[in-house]
Design a protein around this motif. Structure first.
Motif, mmCIF file in Angstrom:
data_model
loop_
_atom_site.group_PDB
_atom_site.id
_atom_site.type_symbol
_atom_site.label_atom_id
_atom_site.label_comp_id
_atom_site.label_asym_id
_atom_site.label_seq_id
_atom_site.Cartn_x
_atom_site.Cartn_y
_atom_site.Cartn_z
ATOM 1 N N ALA A 570 0.838 -1.209 0.000
ATOM 2 C CA ALA A 570 0.000 0.000 0.000
ATOM 3 C C ALA A 570 0.867 1.250 0.000
ATOM 4 C CB ALA A 570 -0.915 -0.011 1.227
ATOM 5 N N TRP A 571 1.908 1.252 0.812
ATOM 6 C CA TRP A 571 2.821 2.403 0.863
ATOM 7 C C TRP A 571 3.458 2.656 -0.495
ATOM 8 C CZ3 TRP A 571 8.114 2.075 -0.108
ATOM 9 C CH2 TRP A 571 8.836 3.259 0.116
ATOM 10 N N GLN A 572 3.930 1.606 -1.131
ATOM 11 C CA GLN A 572 4.635 1.777 -2.397
ATOM 12 C C GLN A 572 3.702 2.300 -3.482
ATOM 13 O OE1 GLN A 572 6.293 -1.635 -4.673
ATOM 14 N NE2 GLN A 572 8.294 -0.887 -4.038
ATOM 15 N N CYS A 573 2.422 1.988 -3.377
ATOM 16 C CA CYS A 573 1.428 2.417 -4.374
ATOM 17 C C CYS A 573 0.727 3.718 -3.994
ATOM 18 C CB CYS A 573 0.386 1.314 -4.568
ATOM 19 S SG CYS A 573 1.041 -0.218 -5.242
ATOM 20 N N TYR A 574 1.254 4.438 -3.012
ATOM 21 C CA TYR A 574 0.629 5.679 -2.544
ATOM 22 C C TYR A 574 -0.826 5.449 -2.125
ATOM 23 C CZ TYR A 574 4.257 9.188 -3.328
ATOM 24 O OH TYR A 574 5.384 9.960 -3.229
ATOM 25 N N ALA A 575 -1.096 4.272 -1.542
ATOM 26 C CA ALA A 575 -2.454 3.957 -1.100
ATOM 27 C C ALA A 575 -2.526 3.775 0.406
ATOM 28 C CB ALA A 575 -2.939 2.681 -1.795
ATOM 29 N N ASP A 576 -1.454 4.053 1.117
ATOM 30 C CA ASP A 576 -1.411 3.763 2.556
ATOM 31 C C ASP A 576 -2.306 4.689 3.369
ATOM 32 O OD1 ASP A 576 0.576 5.569 1.560
ATOM 33 O OD2 ASP A 576 1.535 5.605 3.513
ATOM 34 N N LYS A 577 -2.801 5.753 2.763
ATOM 35 C CA LYS A 577 -3.784 6.600 3.474
ATOM 36 C C LYS A 577 -5.122 5.887 3.620
ATOM 37 C CE LYS A 577 -3.400 9.983 0.484
ATOM 38 N NZ LYS A 577 -2.226 9.556 -0.313
ATOM 39 N N TRP A 578 -5.347 4.874 2.762
ATOM 40 C CA TRP A 578 -6.659 4.242 2.685
ATOM 41 C C TRP A 578 -6.649 2.755 3.043
ATOM 42 C CZ3 TRP A 578 -5.170 6.094 -2.575
ATOM 43 C CH2 TRP A 578 -5.292 7.493 -2.691
ATOM 44 N N ILE A 579 -5.590 2.046 2.690
ATOM 45 C CA ILE A 579 -5.580 0.591 2.824
ATOM 46 C C ILE A 579 -4.202 0.116 3.281
ATOM 47 C CG2 ILE A 579 -7.348 0.277 1.049
ATOM 48 C CD1 ILE A 579 -5.093 -0.520 -0.869
ATOM 49 N N GLY A 580 -4.021 -1.200 3.335
ATOM 50 C CA GLY A 580 -2.736 -1.788 3.701
ATOM 51 C C GLY A 580 -2.663 -2.194 5.156
ATOM 52 N N SER A 581 -3.490 -1.565 5.982
ATOM 53 C CA SER A 581 -3.631 -1.921 7.391
ATOM 54 C C SER A 581 -5.044 -1.552 7.805
ATOM 55 C CB SER A 581 -2.607 -1.198 8.261
ATOM 56 O OG SER A 581 -2.778 0.207 8.185
ATOM 57 N N LEU A 582 -5.509 -2.178 8.858
ATOM 58 C CA LEU A 582 -6.874 -1.934 9.328
ATOM 59 C C LEU A 582 -6.850 -0.973 10.503
ATOM 60 C CD1 LEU A 582 -8.138 -5.581 8.907
ATOM 61 C CD2 LEU A 582 -8.722 -3.613 7.473
ATOM 62 N N GLU A 583 -6.355 0.233 10.235
ATOM 63 C CA GLU A 583 -6.322 1.289 11.234
ATOM 64 C C GLU A 583 -7.625 2.089 11.176
ATOM 65 O OE1 GLU A 583 -2.550 3.474 11.285
ATOM 66 O OE2 GLU A 583 -1.762 1.959 9.894
ATOM 67 N N VAL A 584 -7.936 2.758 12.256
ATOM 68 C CA VAL A 584 -9.164 3.543 12.340
ATOM 69 C C VAL A 584 -9.222 4.566 11.206
ATOM 70 C CG1 VAL A 584 -10.446 5.192 13.760
ATOM 71 C CG2 VAL A 584 -9.392 3.191 14.823
ATOM 72 N N ASP A 585 -10.368 4.633 10.551
ATOM 73 C CA ASP A 585 -10.702 5.533 9.448
ATOM 74 C C ASP A 585 -10.175 5.064 8.095
ATOM 75 O OD1 ASP A 585 -12.142 7.209 11.104
ATOM 76 O OD2 ASP A 585 -10.428 8.521 11.513
#
Length: 627
Positions: A570-585
């Protein structure tokens, strides 16, 4: 500038920068073909308000594999994680009447798995051609060879139904067939070889990664007859055309006349059937726990078709993309703006393809391929300086220069320095990797560090090169199937023992504190993050009769592999704001597996077969295993 070259084997590139779709752009992406697409009304299911507990829950927060007791989701997002009591209290306070789901012992919930380098639209458009790839699901076909190809082509289900139609196939891969009679080279595909497969109908087969067409004699005759004015000055008569090419047509100049000879109704059918093939591809992704696909070669035509599908169909996966760029369209590139809100088919990178593929003998090397006899062959480079071009022909038999070509450096500098885009550069051969690193070094560090630049495949790499990548914060994405599927061919006939040890050095990169990802380059290898995780852990060569390990020093741990297919992808694809881990929001994109992938002690051929029970995207179930 188009570069041309000649190779006796498959000119297997990455599936990026697809010449087939470039050549057939006007024939396939025609307004009348678009009008024939099915009209479907998009219907979204209601997002669930749900508390999940029991089993094993690994939200991968901050990349940690630590577990939590429970997780709460609502409005398509994660709202809370923690102990059972903490989550239950929160959901009761904020979402009274929520549903509960209790996992059974051993069942494991993870963030949705991510494929950080695939090719969505080319895969869908060509899915109605005959699949001649060497894979049965995620396993190699042991009997893959001429008899297998012959049986597959001549299966009655594939027989042309309309008068004048051709047999069209894709995925042919000589590197995964038995070696030739000498045992020291790959089998050579010719028109005569294909005549033995079928000589009753024109037969055209696309190589595994879409940069070589193989034709039987009937097809060659048809191509010459339709394009005689163009071909006669080059080859003379049809006999000269066949004898000089032997049914191997490579790159745009060679492939163009053949592709333009395919009956128009068959080309129109490619677009017409694309929506059903998108659906099948996304279904397969969900079945393997995938909730996001990052397309590594998007252009405006491909994006328009995929947007048409996604605007009329329920979302099954999230889609990001890298915009394909070369010296023909670099002038259209606008300054980069990092996406702040998720939108399907957001752009995260610019993609540049510098060379070919190692299994296709076109990855650009500093020394010769050992299986090519009778000439020096270093592969192909797409941006050679002028002294490497003779009448428009790339001289692949000339010792590569030490320094990266000026044309390539200029292109990369425009992408990174002028327009400040993150770069995804395809570099397979060790010389191509070296040129990429040199070029990154020549650009001011403030345009490199922190920008998530990537080297795709990054197949053959030394300690010194890894050190520079680490210092510059450039990360690799490894096509790990190179080890599992093609490792034996690399070792035995393509590179030899020593050079093959440099292949996909995941552990060395991680030991330096780098972030790595694993990808399939689908259709080059099958979708399957769990399989890729397995291949990075075991590094067993599946074509090897003894299934020996290729450089055990590069085997990584299961926890590291899991991070590579979730959090770091997710980080490498600039998607870590949304996915890659199940963090709040973050989005409630997750997968439920029948087993914990971190608990399997002997993962070879087991990790890839862990049953996926459910896949969720945005708080909605997109796949439920009925078995």
């Amino acid at each position: 500038m188009e570069q041309h070259h000649s190779h006796p084997y498959s000119c297997t590139h990455c599936a990026c920068n697809n010449p087939v779709l470039k050549i057939l752009k006007e024939d396939i992406f025609h307004q009348k073909n678009y009008e024939a697409l099915p009209k479907v009304e998009k219907k979204e299911e209601i997002q669930q308000v749900l508390m999940i507990s029991g089993g094993i829950i690994r939200p991968m927060i901050n990349g940690s594999v630590a577990t939590v007791d429970a997780i709460g989701i609502a409005s398509g997002q994660v709202k809370v994680t923690g102990t059972f009591q903490e989550v239950n209290d929160f959901m009761t306070q904020h979402y009274l009447g929520f549903n509960q789901k209790i996992l059974q012992e051993g069942q494991t919930l993870l963030p949705g798995l991510i494929e950080p380098h695939v090719h969505i639209v080319p895969t869908a458009l060509m899915a109605n051609w005959i699949d001649l790839s060497p894979f049965n699901e995620q396993n190699l076909i042991n009997e893959y060879g001429q008899e297998y190809i012959k049986a597959k082509v001549n299966n009655p289900i594939n027989k042309p139904t309309e008068n004048g139609d051709w047999y069209l196939g894709f995925g042919l891969d000589p590197a995964l067939m038995a070696f030739d009679e000498t045992g020291k080279a790959l089998v050579t595909i010719t028109n005569q070889w294909l005549d033995q497969v079928n000589n009753q109908y024109p037969l055209m087969v696309l190589s595994a990664s879409m940069h070589t067409l193989y034709l039987n004699t009937l097809a060659m005759n048809a191509v010459y007859a339709k394009n005689e004015t163009k071909l006669q000055p080059i080859y003379g008569d049809v006999k000269g055309y066949i004898s000089q090419t032997q049914g191997q047509l490579q790159e745009a100049e060679g492939m163009g006349p053949a592709l333009k000879t395919i009956p128009k109704n068959q080309l129109a059918e490619m677009l017409k059937q694309s929506f059903s093939h998108f659906g099948a591809l996304f279904k397969k992704a969900n079945e393997r726990g995938i909730t996001m696909l990052y397309d590594a070669g998007m252009n405006s035509h491909l994006k328009l078709l995929l947007e048409a599908y996604m605007s009329t169909h329920r979302r099954k996966v999230r889609v990001g993309a890298a915009m394909i760029c070369d010296d023909s369209n670099i002038g259209d590139l606008q300054p980069y703006q990092q996406p702040q809100e998720y939108k399907d088919i957001y752009y995260g990178h610019v993609k540049v393809v510098s060379d070919g593929s190692n299994q296709g003998l076109t990855g650009y090397q500093s020394d010769k391929y050992i299986c090519v006899t009778g000439k020096d062959d270093y592969g192909i480079y797409n941006y050679p300086d002028d002294d490497y071009v003779n009448n428009g022909t790339f001289l692949s038999d000339k010792q590569p220069p030490v320094n990266a070509p000026d044309t390539y450096q200029k292109l990369i500098t425009t992408v990174i320095d002028t327009n400040e885009w993150p770069l995804m550069v395809h570099a397979n051969g060790n010389q191509a990797v070296d040129y990429a690193i040199q070029t990154f070094q020549a650009i001011p560090e403030d345009k490199i560090k922190g920008k998530r630049h990537r080297i795709e495949h990054c197949s053959l790499i030394t300690d010194d090169q890894l050190d520079v990548m680490k210092q510059l914060e450039v990360s690799p994405s490894f096509l790990i199937g190179h080890v599992g599927y093609w490792g034996y061919a690399f070792k035995q006939v393509i590179f030899g023992d020593q050079k093959t040890l440099l292949l996909d050095r995941c552990k060395s990169a991680l030991d330096r504190g780098m972030r790595v990802t694993l990808h399939s380059d689908n259709q080059v290898s099958p979708l399957g993050p769990l399989r890729m995780m397995e291949q990075s852990i075991t590094r067993k060569m599946e074509k090897d009769p003894k299934h020996e390990v290729l450089n055990s020093n590069e085997c990584i741990g299961a926890e590291q592999a899991l991070v590579a297919i979730t959090y770091d992808a997710a980080w490498q694809c600039y998607a870590d704001k949304w996915i890659g881990s199940l963090e709040v929001d973050k989005f409630a994109d997750f997968v439920i597996l029948a087993q914990d992938p971190l608990a399997i002690t002997d993962p070879y051929k087991k990790l890839r077969n862990i049953p996926v029970l459910e896949t969720w995207v945005g708080g909605r179930t997109v796949y439920h295993n009925q078995d």
